[in-house]
Each structure stands twice: as structure tokens, then as C-alpha cells.
Enzyme design. Structure first.
Site, PDB file in Angstrom:
ATOM      1  N   ASP A 179     -14.831 -61.594 -55.119  1.00  0.00           N
ATOM      2  CA  ASP A 179     -15.460 -62.541 -54.590  1.00  0.00           C
ATOM      3  C   ASP A 179     -17.381 -62.946 -54.266  1.00  0.00           C
ATOM      4  OD1 ASP A 179     -13.205 -63.604 -53.460  1.00  0.00           O
ATOM      5  OD2 ASP A 179     -13.155 -61.841 -51.808  1.00  0.00           O
ATOM      6  N   LYS A 239     -18.580 -65.660 -58.438  1.00  0.00           N
ATOM      7  CA  LYS A 239     -18.826 -66.097 -60.131  1.00  0.00           C
ATOM      8  C   LYS A 239     -18.161 -67.677 -60.373  1.00  0.00           C
ATOM      9  CE  LYS A 239     -15.798 -63.238 -60.108  1.00  0.00           C
ATOM     10  NZ  LYS A 239     -15.338 -62.443 -58.319  1.00  0.00           N
ATOM     11  N   GLY A 272      -9.795 -66.642 -56.701  1.00  0.00           N
ATOM     12  CA  GLY A 272     -10.153 -68.914 -56.021  1.00  0.00           C
ATOM     13  C   GLY A 272     -11.258 -68.554 -56.587  1.00  0.00           C
ATOM     14  N   HIS A 273     -12.370 -70.051 -57.239  1.00  0.00           N
ATOM     15  CA  HIS A 273     -13.315 -69.849 -58.124  1.00  0.00           C
ATOM     16  C   HIS A 273     -13.626 -70.702 -57.138  1.00  0.00           C
ATOM     17  CE1 HIS A 273     -13.189 -66.373 -61.686  1.00  0.00           C
ATOM     18  NE2 HIS A 273     -12.524 -65.454 -60.918  1.00  0.00           N
ATOM     19  N   GLN A 277     -12.265 -61.254 -59.752  1.00  0.00           N
ATOM     20  CA  GLN A 277     -12.079 -60.354 -59.000  1.00  0.00           C
ATOM     21  C   GLN A 277     -13.807 -59.284 -59.153  1.00  0.00           C
ATOM     22  OE1 GLN A 277      -9.002 -60.748 -61.109  1.00  0.00           O
ATOM     23  NE2 GLN A 277      -8.693 -61.919 -58.697  1.00  0.00           N
TER      24      GLN A 277
HETATM   25  P1  IMP Z   1      -3.667 -58.642 -55.676  1.00  0.00           P
HETATM   26  O1  IMP Z   1      -4.230 -58.279 -56.982  1.00  0.00           O
HETATM   27  O2  IMP Z   1      -3.504 -59.454 -55.456  1.00  0.00           O
HETATM   28  O3  IMP Z   1      -2.502 -57.474 -55.656  1.00  0.00           O
HETATM   29  O4  IMP Z   1      -4.248 -57.783 -54.987  1.00  0.00           O
HETATM   30  C1  IMP Z   1      -5.037 -56.368 -54.592  1.00  0.00           C
HETATM   31  C2  IMP Z   1      -6.207 -56.626 -54.014  1.00  0.00           C
HETATM   32  O5  IMP Z   1      -6.828 -56.959 -55.132  1.00  0.00           O
HETATM   33  C3  IMP Z   1      -6.378 -56.498 -52.281  1.00  0.00           C
HETATM   34  O6  IMP Z   1      -7.282 -55.814 -51.638  1.00  0.00           O
HETATM   35  C4  IMP Z   1      -6.751 -58.057 -52.602  1.00  0.00           C
HETATM   36  O7  IMP Z   1      -7.353 -58.282 -51.317  1.00  0.00           O
HETATM   37  C5  IMP Z   1      -7.807 -57.919 -53.809  1.00  0.00           C
HETATM   38  N1  IMP Z   1      -7.730 -59.117 -54.161  1.00  0.00           N
HETATM   39  C6  IMP Z   1      -7.648 -59.600 -55.879  1.00  0.00           C
HETATM   40  N2  IMP Z   1      -8.212 -60.208 -56.196  1.00  0.00           N
HETATM   41  C7  IMP Z   1      -8.533 -61.144 -55.517  1.00  0.00           C
HETATM   42  C8  IMP Z   1     -10.463 -62.014 -55.292  1.00  0.00           C
HETATM   43  O8  IMP Z   1     -10.278 -62.922 -56.325  1.00  0.00           O
HETATM   44  N3  IMP Z   1     -10.597 -61.909 -54.728  1.00  0.00           N
HETATM   45  C9  IMP Z   1     -11.448 -60.265 -53.445  1.00  0.00           C
HETATM   46  N4  IMP Z   1     -10.503 -59.816 -53.428  1.00  0.00           N
HETATM   47  C10 IMP Z   1      -8.776 -59.900 -54.398  1.00  0.00           C
END
Ligand code: IMP
Length: 423
Positions: free
Chosen positions: A13, A16, A40-41, A224
Site C-alpha cells: 500500500d 505503487k 489493489g493498485h 504488496q
Molecule cells: P494474502 O496475500 O491475501 O494471503 O495476505 C497475506 C498478508 O499480506 C495479509 O497480512 C494481508 O493483509 C497482506 N497483504 C496482501 N496483499 C496486500 C496488499 O496488496 N497490500 C497490503 N497488504 C497486503
């Protein structure tokens, strides 16, 4: 011929999407290399705000070609919705978006497995976005996954059935009460597969390397952040892919010696969504102000993000792991109004002061050591040049550059494309 990387240096977040969008006009190809619809970009331009999940952030630029690389995991259902969301922009998406045959597919049962696994963990849950990311990458590394290229095979449906049946057996292993209607989910999935089939599937590593041979430039877009990397993040509270620079090589088939610049994006403070350690998290008024002013709510899940001060120990670690050559500082405007800012420059760790990120950064082991700096009150959002910025912000930037030993080349002062200052 250029290959540059753009990735997040914190827990995601960082902004990017906005920066890829700003940089796109300089590149022929924008290639996403990992993650999936957990991302979510957010892009803002001409008064429009748009969130992209799987589609690269170069999609709004006229001439850029966008590629979803082999390292990405695609949920056809989310992807279909993403395409529908773009309809109003009247773009010829099919001519500017290609998908790697080697990208893995997220099945409805991957999402169910994610939910069952998280529910079974109780308080120890990761805080996953529940988009099926973990189970899909597990099937990839376990050599059971189904890839985009398999859609073109005659036995696609049988392969799907075998894997989905296996997943159902696995779901029943978890002692949780998960309600679902699989036939309904499958109908939605196969409808979305037909939509996916209308796009062009490519052997993306071949495509990208040929493009480089004829002098094209490529921007590799990460999702991420580095502290969520499966190897280098705050395991197990991480995502399931390599979000760091090496992930761009494996996620696109581009060799490391082709990469030139690594642009690292960070916020002027720190946020995290989901569970896991966060040494500089602020539970007082400052954290609340950052969340409110910075509108720190997840663009995918809507969850409130945890907020705190800038952590230079963690940032230095991410810069090192990625080989960052230029830093982009985001959301400087959110810090306007604080009399004093705190920056973490070291940790108190088992009775010692350390300046590197240790194996375990759980609160019982780590206490941040802060340097205090004078804040600024001016509204930055209308500023357009570095010279206009308040002296205290310039001092903040200088301090970070000195500590990290990498220049900050871009300062973002608002969500719009135009609110971007090049230093
Ligand atoms: P997952 O990748 O959806 O399984 O999430 C694993 C961890 O990464 C969790 O703590 C999510 O909140 C975090 N996470 C996954 N995708 C994002 C992102 O795009 N932005 C921020 N945190 C993320």
C-alpha cells in the site's frame, strides 16, 4: 533496451499504482510479476479514481503494452469484474493486455481453502485478504497447479475437477463450519474462463526477451511490499510470493543482469494491514491522525490499516535486499500538521542497540529507538516543485537519504498523477 523495477519497500500500500501510472509514458511495456487480486493498485487522474487488481497499472496509457507475468496468480472471476470496470473508459484492452500462459489460476476452491485455513488459525490468523493467494501458490510449488496455458488443453475440465475434488477433501479436514455452494461458484468460474479466453495468451518470457532485443523498455511492476515477501518478510505474516527484486526475474523470465534501475516506493510513515509485528505502530493520537488524513483503509478489503512512524531500520533492510537505486517518497502531505515527527533509526533488541532487522521483531524482543524531528504545517498538496517544500520537510528528506544512502528522487504530495514532485 531498459528493464527497471518498481516495488514497495514496506508492508504494501505504498502507492505503487500511482507511480507506475506516472512513469508509464517512459516505457513500452509494463509487466506485473507476482501477487494476484490481493493487490489493489489505486490510480487517480482527471478526477477519476480507479483500483486495479491484476491488470498492470500502465493500462490507462495509450501506447503502453501491459503484461501479466508467469509469477502472477489470476482469479478469472475477479479478472472479469476488473475488465467490466474498465469498459467505461472505452479502451481497446485486448490489443494492450497480454497474459502469460505460465501464470497460475486461482480456483474457487483455493478461495475456500484460504478461508478454512484462516478460520482454523483463530487468533494466530495471518489476516489474509482471503483471495486464495496462499493455496494457489502452494499448488504451484507443490506442482499441482493449473495454469492459464492449460485452458487451451482439451483436458482442462478434467484437470479442474481433479484438483477441485482434492481441495474439497482438504476443506473437510479443517474443523471449521464453512458454508458454500460450489456449483454456483463453478458456474461463475467457467463463465469467467470464457471471458479470459478472449484475451491473448503468450509465452511471456519469450515475448519480453524478444522485445528487449529490439530495444523496447520494460517497467516491472511489483505488488504488496518487501516486508510481505515470502522469504524476507515478517514470516509467517507475509504473502506467498517473492515481492522483492528477485521476484521480477522469476516472475517474468528476465535475467538479473538485464535490470538497470530499482525504484523503491515508501510512505513518509508506515502502515500495515492484517496481522504481524510492526515495531513503530502508534496506538496513540498520531496513528489515528495518519489513518484519518491518509485515508488508510484497504483498497481490496476496506480494513483499517495500522499506522505508525517511519522505520528506517526496516527500510534499510528492504533497500539492501532489493538493491534499490532510487527512492520515491509517498504521502508526505499526510504528515503536515505534526509539531514533531518521530523516525525510528535503531532497535533496542535483547538489551542491545541494533541497526539491522533481526530474525524476530515481535514486540517482546524489539523496542524502536526514535530520533525526533521538527514537523511542518504547510499544505503540500498544491505544491509542484521541490523548492516550494517547507524547510522541515527538506530536512526530513535529507535525514532519510543520509541514513539510507540512496537518493529520494520523487516526492508525492497527493493521490493525483499531477501531485508528484521530481527532485
Ligand atoms: P494474502 O496475500 O491475501 O494471503 O495476505 C497475506 C498478508 O499480506 C495479509 O497480512 C494481508 O493483509 C497482506 N497483504 C496482501 N496483499 C496486500 C496488499 O496488496 N497490500 C497490503 N497488504 C497486503
Amino acid at each position: 533496451m531498459t528493464v527497471d523495477l518498481l516495488l514497495g519497500l514496506q508492508w504494501g500500500d505504498e502507492g505503487k499504482g500511482k507511480i507506475v501510472d506516472v512513469l508509464t509514458s517512459k516505457y513500452d511495456i509494463i509487466a506485473r510479476f507476482q501477487g494476484g487480486p490481493n493487490a489493489g493498485h489505486t490510480l487517480e487522474f482527471d478526477g477519476i479514481k480507479h483500483v486495479l487488481r491484476t491488470i498492470p497499472s500502465g493500462i490507462f496509457h495509450k501506447n503502453a503494452l501491459n503484461i501479466i507475468g508467469n509469477g502472477v496468480v489470476i482469479d478469472p472471476v475477479v479478472f472479469q469484474k476488473e475488465l467490466e470496470g474498465l469498459e467505461k473508459f472505452n479502451m481497446d484492452i485486448k490489443s494492450k493486455l497480454f497474459i502469460s500462459r505460465k501464470a497460475h489460476l486461482i480456483l474457487p476452491t483455493h478461495r475456500l481453502l484460504d478461508a478454512a485455513s484462516e478460520a482454523s488459525k483463530g487468533k494466530a490468523k495471518i489476516g489474509s485478504t482471503l483471495k486464495g493467494i496462499g493455496p494457489t501458490y502452494m499448488d504451484k510449488t507443490g506442482r499441482n497447479g493449473i495454469r492459464v496455458g492449460d485452458i487451451e488443453m482439451t483436458n482442462f475440465k478434467e484437470r479442474y475437477r481433479a484438483l477441485a475434488d482434492k481441495h474439497e477433501a482438504m476443506i473437510s479436514f479443517y474443523d471449521v463450519n464453512l458454508q458454500y455452494n460450489l456449483p454456483e461458484l463453478e458456474e461463475e468460474f467457467f463463465t469467467a474462463i470464457e471471458v479470459l479466453k478472449t484475451l491473448t495468451f503468450i509465452d511471456s518470457e519469450e515475448f519480453l526477451n524478444q522485445a528487449l532485443k529490439v530495444g523496447k523498455s520494460i517497467l516491472c511492476e511489483g505488488a504488496q511490499g518487501s516486508l510481505l515477501d515470502i522469504d524476507f518478510g515478517t514470516y509467517p505474516f507475509v504473502t506467498s510470493s517473492n515481492t522483492t527484486a528477485a521476484g521480477a526475474c522469476t516472475g517474468l523470465g528476465i535475467a538479473p543482469n538485464k535490470v538497470k534501475n530499482v525504484f523503491g516506493i515508501f510512505k513518509a510513515y508506515t502502515t500495515r494491514v492484517g496481522s504481524g509485528p510492526f515495531p513503530t505502530e502508534d496506538f496513540e493520537e498520531a496513528g489515528d491522525i495518519m489513518a484519518k488524513v491518509g485515508n488508510e483503509f484497504g483498497s481490496v478489503t476496506g480494513r483499517k490499516r495500522r499506522c505508525g512512524w517511519l522505520d528506517l531500520v526496516a527500510l534499510k533492510y528492504a533497500v539492501q535486499v532489493n538493491g534499490v537505486t532510487g527512492l520515491y517518497m509517498m504521502k508526505g502531505d499526510v504528515l503536515s500538521g505534526f509539531d514533531t515527527l518521530k523516525v525510528c533509526t535503531a532497535y533496542q533488541y535483547k538489551g542491545q542497540k541494533i541497526t539491522h532487522l533481526p530474525y524476530n521483531i515481535e514486540p517482546e524482543n524489539v523496542e524502536p529507538i526514535y530520533t525526533e524531528m521538527k514537523g511542518w504545517h504547510a499544505d503540500l498538496t498544491g505544491m509542484t516543485s521541490y523548492t516550494e517544500l517547507p524547510a522541515e520537510l527538506k530536512a526530513y528528506i535529507d535525514f532519510i537519504e543520509k541514513e539510507i544512502e540512496v537518493p529520494i528522487t520523487v516526492i508525492s504530495v497527493g493521490p493525483d498523477r499531477k501531485q508528484t514532485i521530481i527532485k
